[in-house]
Design a protein around this motif. Structure first.
Motif, PDB file in Angstrom:
ATOM      1  N   THR A 166      67.944 -16.910  46.936  1.00 34.51           N
ATOM      2  CA  THR A 166      67.464 -15.644  47.466  1.00 34.51           C
ATOM      3  C   THR A 166      68.475 -14.521  47.210  1.00 34.51           C
ATOM      4  O   THR A 166      69.653 -14.774  46.972  1.00 34.51           O
ATOM      5  N   GLY A 167      68.010 -13.297  47.294  1.00 35.54           N
ATOM      6  CA  GLY A 167      68.903 -12.152  47.126  1.00 35.54           C
ATOM      7  C   GLY A 167      69.393 -11.588  48.447  1.00 35.54           C
ATOM      8  O   GLY A 167      69.972 -10.499  48.480  1.00 35.54           O
ATOM      9  N   LYS A 168      69.178 -12.295  49.542  1.00 31.20           N
ATOM     10  CA  LYS A 168      69.603 -11.814  50.855  1.00 31.20           C
ATOM     11  C   LYS A 168      71.127 -11.830  50.978  1.00 31.20           C
ATOM     12  O   LYS A 168      71.804 -12.613  50.296  1.00 31.20           O
ATOM     13  N   PRO A 169      71.688 -10.990  51.855  1.00 33.68           N
ATOM     14  CA  PRO A 169      73.139 -11.016  52.083  1.00 33.68           C
ATOM     15  C   PRO A 169      73.590 -12.386  52.578  1.00 33.68           C
ATOM     16  O   PRO A 169      72.914 -13.017  53.395  1.00 33.68           O
ATOM     17  N   ARG A 257      68.477 -13.938  65.977  1.00 33.73           N
ATOM     18  CA  ARG A 257      67.752 -13.406  67.139  1.00 33.73           C
ATOM     19  C   ARG A 257      68.033 -11.918  67.317  1.00 33.73           C
ATOM     20  O   ARG A 257      67.158 -11.151  67.705  1.00 33.73           O
ATOM     21  N   ALA A 258      69.272 -11.507  67.035  1.00 32.10           N
ATOM     22  CA  ALA A 258      69.579 -10.073  67.094  1.00 32.10           C
ATOM     23  C   ALA A 258      68.790  -9.316  66.037  1.00 32.10           C
ATOM     24  O   ALA A 258      68.329  -8.193  66.273  1.00 32.10           O
ATOM     25  N   LEU A 259      68.636  -9.932  64.867  1.00 34.79           N
ATOM     26  CA  LEU A 259      67.873  -9.302  63.787  1.00 34.79           C
ATOM     27  C   LEU A 259      66.398  -9.186  64.154  1.00 34.79           C
ATOM     28  O   LEU A 259      65.778  -8.128  64.003  1.00 34.79           O
ATOM     29  N   ILE A 260      65.832 -10.268  64.662  1.00 33.72           N
ATOM     30  CA  ILE A 260      64.396 -10.285  64.968  1.00 33.72           C
ATOM     31  C   ILE A 260      64.068  -9.459  66.203  1.00 33.72           C
ATOM     32  O   ILE A 260      63.099  -8.693  66.230  1.00 33.72           O
ATOM     33  N   GLY A 261      64.909  -9.601  67.254  1.00 34.35           N
ATOM     34  CA  GLY A 261      64.554  -9.000  68.536  1.00 34.35           C
ATOM     35  C   GLY A 261      65.036  -7.587  68.770  1.00 34.35           C
ATOM     36  O   GLY A 261      64.465  -6.874  69.598  1.00 34.35           O
ATOM     37  N   VAL A 262      66.087  -7.155  68.055  1.00 34.93           N
ATOM     38  CA  VAL A 262      66.681  -5.850  68.370  1.00 34.93           C
ATOM     39  C   VAL A 262      66.744  -4.933  67.151  1.00 34.93           C
ATOM     40  O   VAL A 262      66.160  -3.847  67.131  1.00 34.93           O
ATOM     41  N   LEU A 266      69.070  -5.334  58.992  1.00 39.93           N
ATOM     42  CA  LEU A 266      70.511  -5.140  58.903  1.00 39.93           C
ATOM     43  C   LEU A 266      70.883  -4.939  57.440  1.00 39.93           C
ATOM     44  O   LEU A 266      70.907  -5.893  56.661  1.00 39.93           O
ATOM     45  N   GLY A 267      71.151  -3.702  57.055  1.00 36.64           N
ATOM     46  CA  GLY A 267      71.519  -3.399  55.683  1.00 36.64           C
ATOM     47  C   GLY A 267      72.932  -3.848  55.369  1.00 36.64           C
ATOM     48  O   GLY A 267      73.770  -4.001  56.259  1.00 36.64           O
ATOM     49  N   ARG A 268      73.212  -4.077  54.091  1.00 36.74           N
ATOM     50  CA  ARG A 268      74.535  -4.543  53.678  1.00 36.74           C
ATOM     51  C   ARG A 268      75.635  -3.569  54.069  1.00 36.74           C
ATOM     52  O   ARG A 268      76.758  -3.962  54.353  1.00 36.74           O
ATOM     53  N   GLN A 269      75.332  -2.263  54.084  1.00 32.82           N
ATOM     54  CA  GLN A 269      76.360  -1.261  54.328  1.00 32.82           C
ATOM     55  C   GLN A 269      76.997  -1.421  55.706  1.00 32.82           C
ATOM     56  O   GLN A 269      78.210  -1.243  55.875  1.00 32.82           O
ATOM     57  N   HIS A 270      76.201  -1.761  56.715  1.00 38.49           N
ATOM     58  CA  HIS A 270      76.704  -1.847  58.088  1.00 38.49           C
ATOM     59  C   HIS A 270      76.663  -3.266  58.645  1.00 38.49           C
ATOM     60  O   HIS A 270      76.991  -3.469  59.820  1.00 38.49           O
TER      61      HIS A 270
END
Length: 341
Positions: A166-169, A257-262, A266-270
């Motif tokens: 995959t190309g994900k971080p 869970r932080a990604l899905i719920g909040v 989440l971009g690579r920059q931050h």
């Protein structure tokens, strides 16, 4: 001295004026030894009278003689916000189990979303352990990599690669059984990339546990021991040796869970700053023993003790957060980005 804060309202109750908030910051950042952020000197004088602004000091060294406050050269540098808003924002970030979005923070604090976004990233800047205060992981340490990001949008005739294709971080994560963890964004999952990071994180006298990824085989030879589990053969724990990577997968689950719920994206920059935030909350917990009494069908009562991890008091977390604040000045760009002067 403030020792406990139970709510955002408690911030204004225990700090009725901004002066009280400034004193709290001075105690946390300077810890009783006021120093000049420009030259590091411990000799300074308070400027008094009607003209100087509140909390203004001047360095007493002849070579310096520059003025400063407790927020100089920190992420709070030149802030126009009430200092109690900063402390309340820290409270929200530190006590939210999966993080808090800038939209929700803005609504609670009574500021606009862009201001809340900058507040959040300023606080995450303080969570970066660049000084290495936490030290190396030791004992039994689990290592794994995670691919951070949501499921790709469906497109007819397009097959999205899974796993390492995959190309994900890619995030490298290590978690010790004693409750400490580390995470960093890496460009690839190759041994020459992950090896130096892992050896810097983990004491060489430790036992490393990973999955059967061949990349870890050579890295594992540098440690006192290296054990593996093979998930594709439904091997998740070895009862004989105690080998498993459930702890590090729990850290990965918190990130997801932080990604899905909040945060949703989440971009690579931050991304690294968000990882610092999640790992800060994970690392600032202490184990407590909880005893439960269970009754059998025959009425016989037995006591069962379990270990529960609870966060340390939020005020203690704030003091740990602020002790490295000097030198981490961060500003917002005209295009609503971030820059480091």
């Amino acid at each position: 001295m403030i020792t406990e804060l139970k709510s955002v309202r408690d911030v204004w109750k225990k700090m009725p004026t901004e002066r009280h908030a400034r004193i709290f910051l001075e105690q946390a950042i300077w810890a009783g030894d006021r120093f000049c952020p420009h030259c590091g000197s411990l000799r300074s004088t308070r400027l008094q009278g009607d003209t100087p602004r509140a909390g203004l000091y001047q360095c007493a060294e002849k070579e310096c003689r520059r003025q400063f406050t407790v927020t100089t050269k920190t992420p709070l540098h030149a802030t126009k916000l009430d200092l109690r808003i900063w402390i309340a924002a820290m409270f929200l970030v530190l006590t939210s189990s999966k993080g808090i979005s800038s939209v929700v923070m803005a609504r609670i604090l009574g500021v606009n979303q862009k201001t809340a976004w900058k507040l959040g990233h300023a606080i995450r800047e303080l969570m970066d352990d660049r000084e290495g205060i936490a030290g190396q992981l030791s004992g039994v340490v689990e290592v794994d990599e995670a691919f951070v990001g949501g499921k790709p949008k469906f497109k007819h005739g397009v097959k999205n690669k899974r796993g390492r294709g995959t190309g994900k971080p890619i995030v490298l994560v290590a978690a010790a059984r004693n409750g400490q963890a580390r995470a960093v964004l890496v460009p690839n999952a190759q041994g020459r990339t992950m090896g130096p990071v892992i050896k810097d994180w983990i004491d060489l006298g430790s036992v490393m546990i990973t999955d059967k990824n061949s990349t870890y085989k050579k890295i594992g030879t540098a440690f006192a021991g290296h054990m593996t589990v093979q998930h594709n053969k439904h091997e998740y724990a070895d009862r004989r040796t105690g080998a498993h990577i459930n702890t590090v997968e729990a850290v990965n689950a918190v990130v997801q869970r932080a990604l899905i719920g909040v945060y949703h994206r989440l971009g690579r920059q931050h991304l690294q700053r968000y990882l610092d935030e999640i790992l800060w909350r994970w690392n600032h917990r202490v184990p407590t023993t909880k005893v439960r009494t269970r009754k059998s069908p025959s009425g016989h009562a037995t006591a069962e003790a379990t270990i529960v991890w609870k966060p340390i008091p939020v005020v203690d977390q704030m003091r740990g957060l602020l002790r490295c604040a000097v030198g981490r000045q961060m500003r917002r760009t005209p295009a609503w980005g971030l820059r480091w002067p």
